[in-house]
Write a protein that holds these residues in place. Structure first.
Motif, PDB file in Angstrom:
ATOM      1  N   GLU A   1       0.866  -1.186   0.000  1.00 53.29           N
ATOM      2  CA  GLU A   1       0.000   0.000   0.000  1.00 53.29           C
ATOM      3  C   GLU A   1       0.899   1.231   0.000  1.00 53.29           C
ATOM      4  N   ASP A   2       0.722   2.111  -0.999  1.00 53.44           N
ATOM      5  CA  ASP A   2       1.613   3.272  -1.086  1.00 53.44           C
ATOM      6  C   ASP A   2       1.122   4.470  -0.283  1.00 53.44           C
TER       7      ASP A   2
ATOM      8  N   ASP B   1      -2.932  -3.158  -2.710  1.00 52.34           N
ATOM      9  CA  ASP B   1      -3.529  -1.958  -3.297  1.00 52.34           C
ATOM     10  C   ASP B   1      -3.401  -2.059  -4.813  1.00 52.34           C
TER      11      ASP B   1
ATOM     12  N   GLY C   1      -3.542   0.727  -7.115  1.00 52.92           N
ATOM     13  CA  GLY C   1      -2.743   1.810  -7.675  1.00 52.92           C
ATOM     14  C   GLY C   1      -1.429   1.927  -6.919  1.00 52.92           C
TER      15      GLY C   1
ATOM     16  N   LYS D   1     -11.891   1.144  -0.520  1.00 48.02           N
ATOM     17  CA  LYS D   1     -11.578   2.236   0.412  1.00 48.02           C
ATOM     18  C   LYS D   1     -12.734   3.230   0.439  1.00 48.02           C
TER      19      LYS D   1
HETATM   20 CA    CA Z   1      -2.428   3.551  -4.073  1.00 48.18          CA
END
Ligand code: CA
Length: 219
Positions: free
Chosen positions: A7-8, A51, A53, A101
């Motif tokens: 997860e970024d 995630d 993206g 989310k």
């Molecule tokens: Ca992301």
């Protein structure tokens, strides 16, 4: 159980990592997709939270790489995208489940538990072996129906063994299930946990296989 979180978003990643650690899991957290592919090829995880993206390689690319080499571990996609087409696409790529989310942390825990059950082909949430029951939701252990008090680490060792009751787990595999990156592993820790579990559950419940590791006595 050992979980890889990819997860970024720094704040969401930190929140999810500490939440799942409180749930008793070892959680490695990465922020790039390409790093996730490497970690998945070199470590033994029981579940991935991914995630979609991501920098480096997006979540779909990570998932594709994982499934292309035949890895079957459960993958839960985390996404802000929420159209029907997005969900269908993710599931068709080989994801097991989907979290949109913002999601509730209790729901995340429940979905992780469900994924781990499916992975172990255990329809019931409560693990049973011999006279011992382990409830991963309530975090309770009982011997012949009588509650047994165990520490969080002892619980994690027992859970790792009871999820794969016919396997011999090496000390390294048990350590992998207990400790994330950067967590200090005390020497002899696993031996001490096993000693305590035998004291509490009966000396014959966990067997030692010379030069290989630990397993459960046949039920
Ligand atoms: Ca992301």
């Amino acid at each position: 159980m050992r979980i890889l979180l990819v997860e970024d978003d720094a704040s969401l990643g930190a929140t999810v990592q500490s939440w799942l650690q409180m749930d008793g899991h070892a959680v490695d957290w990465l922020q790039r997709g390409d790093q996730a592919v490497t970690a998945l090829a070199t470590h033994d995880y029981q579940c991935v939270l991914l995630d979609r993206g991501l920098p480096g390689l997006d979540g779909d690319g990570v998932l594709h790489a994982l499934r292309a080499r035949g890895a079957t571990l459960p993958v839960l996609l985390i996404t802000a995208r929420d159209t029907l087409a997005d969900r269908v696409e993710g599931l068709d790529l080989g994801a097991d489940d989907y979290l949109v989310k913002p999601f509730d942390l209790e729901e995340l825990s429940a979905r992780v538990r469900a994924a781990l059950r499916r992975e172990a082909r255990q329809p019931s949430p409560v693990l049973r072996h011999g006279g011992v029951t382990l409830d991963p939701v309530a975090k309770r252990v009982a011997l012949e129906g009588v509650p047994v008090t165990v520490t969080a680490r002892e619980f994690a060792v027992l859970e790792a063994l009871m999820r794969r009751p016919t396997h011999i787990l090496s000390r390294a595999q048990i350590e992998e299930a207990l400790y994330g990156w950067g967590e200090e592993v005390e020497s002899n820790a696993i031996e001490v946990h096993i000693y305590n579990l035998r004291r509490k559950l009966g000396s014959g419940f966990i067997t030692t296989v010379r030069n290989q590791g630990y397993g459960l006595a046949p039920a």
